[in-house]
Enzyme design. Structure first.
Site, PDB file in Angstrom:
ATOM      1  N   GLY A  86       0.635  -1.173  -0.165  1.00 28.75           N
ATOM      2  CA  GLY A  86       0.066   0.055   0.030  1.00 28.75           C
ATOM      3  C   GLY A  86       0.972   1.401  -0.115  1.00 28.75           C
ATOM      4  O   GLY A  86       1.991   1.356   0.367  1.00 28.75           O
ATOM      5  N   ARG A  89       4.199   5.965   1.558  1.00 27.43           N
ATOM      6  CA  ARG A  89       4.925   7.450   1.586  1.00 27.43           C
ATOM      7  C   ARG A  89       4.175   8.307   0.454  1.00 27.43           C
ATOM      8  O   ARG A  89       4.872   8.819  -0.002  1.00 27.43           O
ATOM      9  CB  ARG A  89       6.129   7.082   1.522  1.00 27.43           C
ATOM     10  CG  ARG A  89       6.687   6.564   0.050  1.00 27.43           C
ATOM     11  CD  ARG A  89       7.893   6.548  -0.107  1.00 27.43           C
ATOM     12  NE  ARG A  89       8.132   5.344  -1.119  1.00 27.43           N
ATOM     13  CZ  ARG A  89       9.255   5.064  -1.505  1.00 27.43           C
ATOM     14  NH1 ARG A  89      10.375   5.567  -0.877  1.00 27.43           N
ATOM     15  NH2 ARG A  89       9.472   3.797  -2.429  1.00 27.43           N
ATOM     16  N   LYS A 109       4.227  12.446  -3.185  1.00 29.44           N
ATOM     17  CA  LYS A 109       5.068  11.458  -2.701  1.00 29.44           C
ATOM     18  C   LYS A 109       6.031  11.860  -1.758  1.00 29.44           C
ATOM     19  O   LYS A 109       6.571  12.744  -1.966  1.00 29.44           O
ATOM     20  CB  LYS A 109       5.486  10.726  -3.848  1.00 29.44           C
ATOM     21  CG  LYS A 109       6.372   9.434  -3.575  1.00 29.44           C
ATOM     22  CD  LYS A 109       6.629   8.785  -5.309  1.00 29.44           C
ATOM     23  CE  LYS A 109       7.702   7.840  -4.913  1.00 29.44           C
ATOM     24  NZ  LYS A 109       8.226   7.180  -6.341  1.00 29.44           N
ATOM     25  N   ASP A 121       8.891   5.928   7.447  1.00 22.99           N
ATOM     26  CA  ASP A 121       8.611   7.266   8.005  1.00 22.99           C
ATOM     27  C   ASP A 121       7.563   8.005   6.807  1.00 22.99           C
ATOM     28  O   ASP A 121       7.005   9.278   7.290  1.00 22.99           O
ATOM     29  CB  ASP A 121       9.940   8.175   8.223  1.00 22.99           C
ATOM     30  CG  ASP A 121      10.563   8.173   7.261  1.00 22.99           C
ATOM     31  OD1 ASP A 121      10.190   7.744   5.845  1.00 22.99           O
ATOM     32  OD2 ASP A 121      11.691   9.002   7.063  1.00 22.99           O
ATOM     33  N   GLY A 122       7.297   7.465   5.795  1.00 24.66           N
ATOM     34  CA  GLY A 122       6.401   8.157   4.857  1.00 24.66           C
ATOM     35  C   GLY A 122       6.995   9.383   4.095  1.00 24.66           C
ATOM     36  O   GLY A 122       6.333  10.245   3.491  1.00 24.66           O
ATOM     37  N   ARG A 179      -2.071  -0.971  -9.703  1.00 16.89           N
ATOM     38  CA  ARG A 179      -0.939  -1.817 -10.196  1.00 16.89           C
ATOM     39  C   ARG A 179      -1.425  -3.203 -10.318  1.00 16.89           C
ATOM     40  O   ARG A 179      -2.481  -3.599  -9.553  1.00 16.89           O
ATOM     41  CB  ARG A 179      -0.007  -1.638  -8.868  1.00 16.89           C
ATOM     42  CG  ARG A 179       0.321   0.008  -8.539  1.00 16.89           C
ATOM     43  CD  ARG A 179       0.736   0.027  -7.180  1.00 16.89           C
ATOM     44  NE  ARG A 179       0.805   1.435  -6.742  1.00 16.89           N
ATOM     45  CZ  ARG A 179       2.114   2.103  -6.879  1.00 16.89           C
ATOM     46  NH1 ARG A 179       3.305   1.379  -7.095  1.00 16.89           N
ATOM     47  NH2 ARG A 179       2.099   3.381  -6.582  1.00 16.89           N
ATOM     48  N   ASP A 248       4.231  -4.743  -7.341  1.00 19.86           N
ATOM     49  CA  ASP A 248       3.779  -3.427  -6.904  1.00 19.86           C
ATOM     50  C   ASP A 248       4.124  -2.098  -7.782  1.00 19.86           C
ATOM     51  O   ASP A 248       3.512  -1.159  -7.489  1.00 19.86           O
ATOM     52  CB  ASP A 248       3.918  -3.169  -5.617  1.00 19.86           C
ATOM     53  CG  ASP A 248       5.264  -3.516  -4.916  1.00 19.86           C
ATOM     54  OD1 ASP A 248       5.809  -4.223  -5.183  1.00 19.86           O
ATOM     55  OD2 ASP A 248       5.932  -2.338  -4.446  1.00 19.86           O
ATOM     56  N   ASN A 249       5.125  -2.577  -8.546  1.00 21.53           N
ATOM     57  CA  ASN A 249       5.466  -1.420  -9.432  1.00 21.53           C
ATOM     58  C   ASN A 249       5.284  -1.417 -10.881  1.00 21.53           C
ATOM     59  O   ASN A 249       5.978  -0.876 -11.704  1.00 21.53           O
ATOM     60  CB  ASN A 249       7.120  -1.266  -9.055  1.00 21.53           C
ATOM     61  CG  ASN A 249       7.738  -0.857  -7.691  1.00 21.53           C
ATOM     62  OD1 ASN A 249       6.980  -0.166  -6.880  1.00 21.53           O
ATOM     63  ND2 ASN A 249       8.788  -1.337  -7.519  1.00 21.53           N
ATOM     64  N   ASP A 258       7.265   4.323 -10.597  1.00 14.82           N
ATOM     65  CA  ASP A 258       8.119   3.979  -9.408  1.00 14.82           C
ATOM     66  C   ASP A 258       9.366   3.873  -9.785  1.00 14.82           C
ATOM     67  O   ASP A 258      10.354   2.983  -9.829  1.00 14.82           O
ATOM     68  CB  ASP A 258       7.486   2.785  -8.405  1.00 14.82           C
ATOM     69  CG  ASP A 258       6.465   2.942  -7.557  1.00 14.82           C
ATOM     70  OD1 ASP A 258       6.065   4.084  -7.644  1.00 14.82           O
ATOM     71  OD2 ASP A 258       5.982   2.132  -7.016  1.00 14.82           O
TER      72      ASP A 258
HETATM   73  P1  AMP Z   1       9.014   0.480  -3.364  1.00 19.00           P
HETATM   74  O1  AMP Z   1      10.015  -0.581  -3.143  1.00 19.00           O
HETATM   75  O2  AMP Z   1       9.649   1.862  -3.335  1.00 19.00           O
HETATM   76  O3  AMP Z   1       8.102   0.344  -4.371  1.00 19.00           O
HETATM   77  O4  AMP Z   1       8.172   0.497  -2.081  1.00 19.00           O
HETATM   78  C1  AMP Z   1       7.721  -0.450  -1.597  1.00 19.00           C
HETATM   79  C2  AMP Z   1       6.700  -0.514  -0.490  1.00 19.00           C
HETATM   80  O5  AMP Z   1       7.222   0.204   0.499  1.00 19.00           O
HETATM   81  C3  AMP Z   1       5.367   0.448  -0.792  1.00 19.00           C
HETATM   82  O6  AMP Z   1       4.387  -0.103   0.090  1.00 19.00           O
HETATM   83  C4  AMP Z   1       5.831   1.697  -0.237  1.00 19.00           C
HETATM   84  O7  AMP Z   1       4.867   2.626   0.135  1.00 19.00           O
HETATM   85  C5  AMP Z   1       6.653   1.367   0.966  1.00 19.00           C
HETATM   86  N1  AMP Z   1       7.575   2.473   1.529  1.00 19.00           N
HETATM   87  C6  AMP Z   1       8.895   2.659   0.902  1.00 19.00           C
HETATM   88  N2  AMP Z   1       9.600   3.690   1.474  1.00 19.00           N
HETATM   89  C7  AMP Z   1       8.742   4.163   2.365  1.00 19.00           C
HETATM   90  C8  AMP Z   1       8.750   4.988   3.646  1.00 19.00           C
HETATM   91  N3  AMP Z   1       9.812   5.815   3.574  1.00 19.00           N
HETATM   92  N4  AMP Z   1       7.923   5.094   4.552  1.00 19.00           N
HETATM   93  C9  AMP Z   1       6.714   4.311   4.381  1.00 19.00           C
HETATM   94  N5  AMP Z   1       6.439   3.446   3.324  1.00 19.00           N
HETATM   95  C10 AMP Z   1       7.594   3.059   2.505  1.00 19.00           C
HETATM   96 MG    MG Z   2       6.779   1.184  -5.471  1.00 19.74          MG
END
Ligand code: AMP
Ligand code: MG
Length: 487
Positions: A86, A89, A109, A121-122, A179, A248-249, A258
């Site tokens: 989900g 961030r 984002k 930390d979002g 996605r 998810d990407n 992404d």
């Molecule tokens: P990504 O690999 O960048 O596509 O992210 C994979 C998952 O990790 C997704 O659900 C993102 O929302 C979550 N995510 C990545 N970085 C953060 C962050 N700094 N804070 C919260 N969720 C994150």
């Molecule tokens: Mg992603």
């Protein structure tokens, strides 16, 4: 500043998202704003000042009509299924409908934690935000389907990664954020009815011509496979490595989404990997078609309950569709390569010519981007550029002779052919060493190199004398390049 929000996902897909609220940044400052994109979206910026833009596109001020939400999704990450990912961030502010009727998501984002943040930390750091802005704009300029970047705003807050960085928020524009992982989430937790509902929404939004199909989720699978084949062919054609092709990407719209550890290769090597977290090379340049195939198999699995519910025999059709992906990809790839090589018609033996080229490029360690421009120069009677790309220019001569012979089977004038090649083969890509230098300056407070690089990559096909340095690969002694996910 007005947005004509029309939030169809919020209004019709309750249960598929969690409401979200942006964190308030301490002192938002506008880093970049994409006026051309705002105009394309029909967002009237008028005389809105930078401060107001910064407040809106950092989440400080919520525009009227916004319904901020975080999408639920799951996904296979490096082959392993996570049922609960989900938007951790990111949050959707709302959907806008452009003057031509096209619908777009506006997403922030790096705007703070949501219901899906888990331990994150979002937040986002300035480097990855400006990197995504730059690379996605470069992709758009090269004609690759992609999400876009509308704004980048520094938050004034620090974000802790391996060290503290200035924080930033990116406003991403996508034709949707649905996605493969979105389908996987509802298949894993809820089953056929929810999957069918998401499928119907996706068809309404992206592929209205499929609404009357005999088995709509099956038709959706077919369409998405076609778009992914074309997308990955596009990527390979410009030397792009996404770096983290987790399910998810993968956007079902067929847009690149992404941008994390993505990068372009300079010298050609089929196994090129830049991402620090991809130790086994799962997402290496040359593996992207196979991974796309694997991801589409996961998409098919998620759709199966809904396909079966319409008609049990649809399951066999879906299976056959997935099995046919390598053939379908090859067809898209040959089309891409013919364009790059100035071939107008399909010819027998083209696949062999293309494969031989990649062997040669790898053996000679030739700059991938420069090579195709060099070929077009040769058609114009100037072989110097091509010669300059290799230590042993003679070694490429047999392949070039084969290519020349292949061209002779067609009747086009060489100059027209060269122009057609230049229209698809970029001079300027975001070269890794240039991107790094621009991001380092931006982090230190000087946006000028980043703005200049943005201007260059937004004009990828027309050579300009004053930009000569931007066409050059990293110096040979630059060492291996590594990218990080660390948003
Ligand atoms: P990504 O690999 O960048 O596509 O992210 C994979 C998952 O990790 C997704 O659900 C993102 O929302 C979550 N995510 C990545 N970085 C953060 C962050 N700094 N804070 C919260 N969720 C994150
Ligand atoms: Mg992603």
């Amino acid at each position: 500043m007005d947005f004509a929000f029309d939030n169809s996902f919020h209004d019709s897909m309750e249960g598929f998202y969690a409401p979200a609220e942006a964190a308030k940044p301490s002192s938002p400052t506008l880093l970049a704003f994409n006026h051309a994109l705002a105009a394309r979206l029909g967002i009237a910026v008028g005389d809105t000042g930078d401060d107001e833009l910064a407040r809106i596109f950092s989440g400080q001020d919520l525009p009227e009509g916004a319904n901020p939400l975080a999408f639920a999704y799951a996904g296979h990450q490096f082959g392993h299924f996570s049922s609960q990912l989900g938007d951790g961030r990111a949050l959707l502010i709302g959907e806008v409908v452009a003057p031509d009727g096209a619908r777009f998501d506006l997403q922030l984002k790096g705007s703070g934690p949501t219901a899906f943040s888990r331990n994150g930390d979002g937040r986002a750091a300035i480097g990855p935000v400006l990197r995504e802005f730059l690379v996605s704009e470069a992709m758009a300029a090269m004609g690759v389907p992609t999400t876009r970047a509308l704004a980048a705003v520094a938050t004034g807050d620090r974000v802790q990664r391996e060290r503290a960085h200035p924080g930033a928020v990116l406003t991403r524009v996508a034709s949707s954020h649905i996605r493969v992982g979105t389908f996987q989430f509802f298949a894993a937790h809820f089953g056929a009815e929810h999957v069918a509902q998401l499928s119907a929404y996706s068809i309404r939004r992206h592929f209205p011509d499929l609404a009357e199909a005999a088995n709509p989720p099956l038709a959706l699978l077919d369409r998405v496979i076609g778009l992914q084949c074309e997308l990955v062919a596009h990527w390979l054609g410009i030397g792009f490595i996404h770096g983290v092709m987790n399910t998810d990407n993968v956007a079902i719209s067929g847009e690149t989404i992404d941008y994390g550890p993505c990068a372009f290769m300079d010298r050609f090597a089929i196994n090129t990997v830049f991402s620090s977290i991809d130790a086994n090379g799962r997402y290496a340049y040359g593996r992207q078609p196979q991974i796309m195939h694997w991801n589409m198999a996961r998409f098919a699995e998620a759709l199966l309950p809904a396909i079966h519910a319409v008609e049990p025999a649809g399951v066999d059709t879906a299976k056959a569709m997935v099995e046919a992906i390598p053939k379908r990809f090859s067809a898209a790839w040959v089309v891409t390569m013919r364009r790059k090589l100035g071939l107008l018609e399909a010819g027998e033996g083209d696949e062999v010519l293309i494969d031989a080229l990649f062997d040669e490029l790898e053996k000679r360690q030739i700059d991938f981007t420069g090579f195709f421009r060099g070929l077009a120069m040769m058609l114009r009677g100037d072989g110097a550029m091509l010669e300059g790309l290799s230590e042993d220019p003679e070694a490429m001569a047999p392949w070039i002779a084969d290519w020349w012979a292949r061209l002779a089977q067609e009747t086009d004038a060489p100059l027209e052919r060269a122009d057609a090649m230049d229209a698809v083969n970029p001079v300027y890509i975001p070269r890794n060493h240039r991107v790094e230098a621009a991001l380092a300056s931006a982090e230190a407070g000087d946006m000028a190199p980043w703005l200049e690089l943005l201007e260059v990559v937004r004009n990828p096909f027309v050579e300009r004398a004053e930009w000569a340095g931007f066409a050059e690969p990293a110096p040979a002694d630059a060492g291996p390049y590594t990218t990080f996910c660390g948003t």
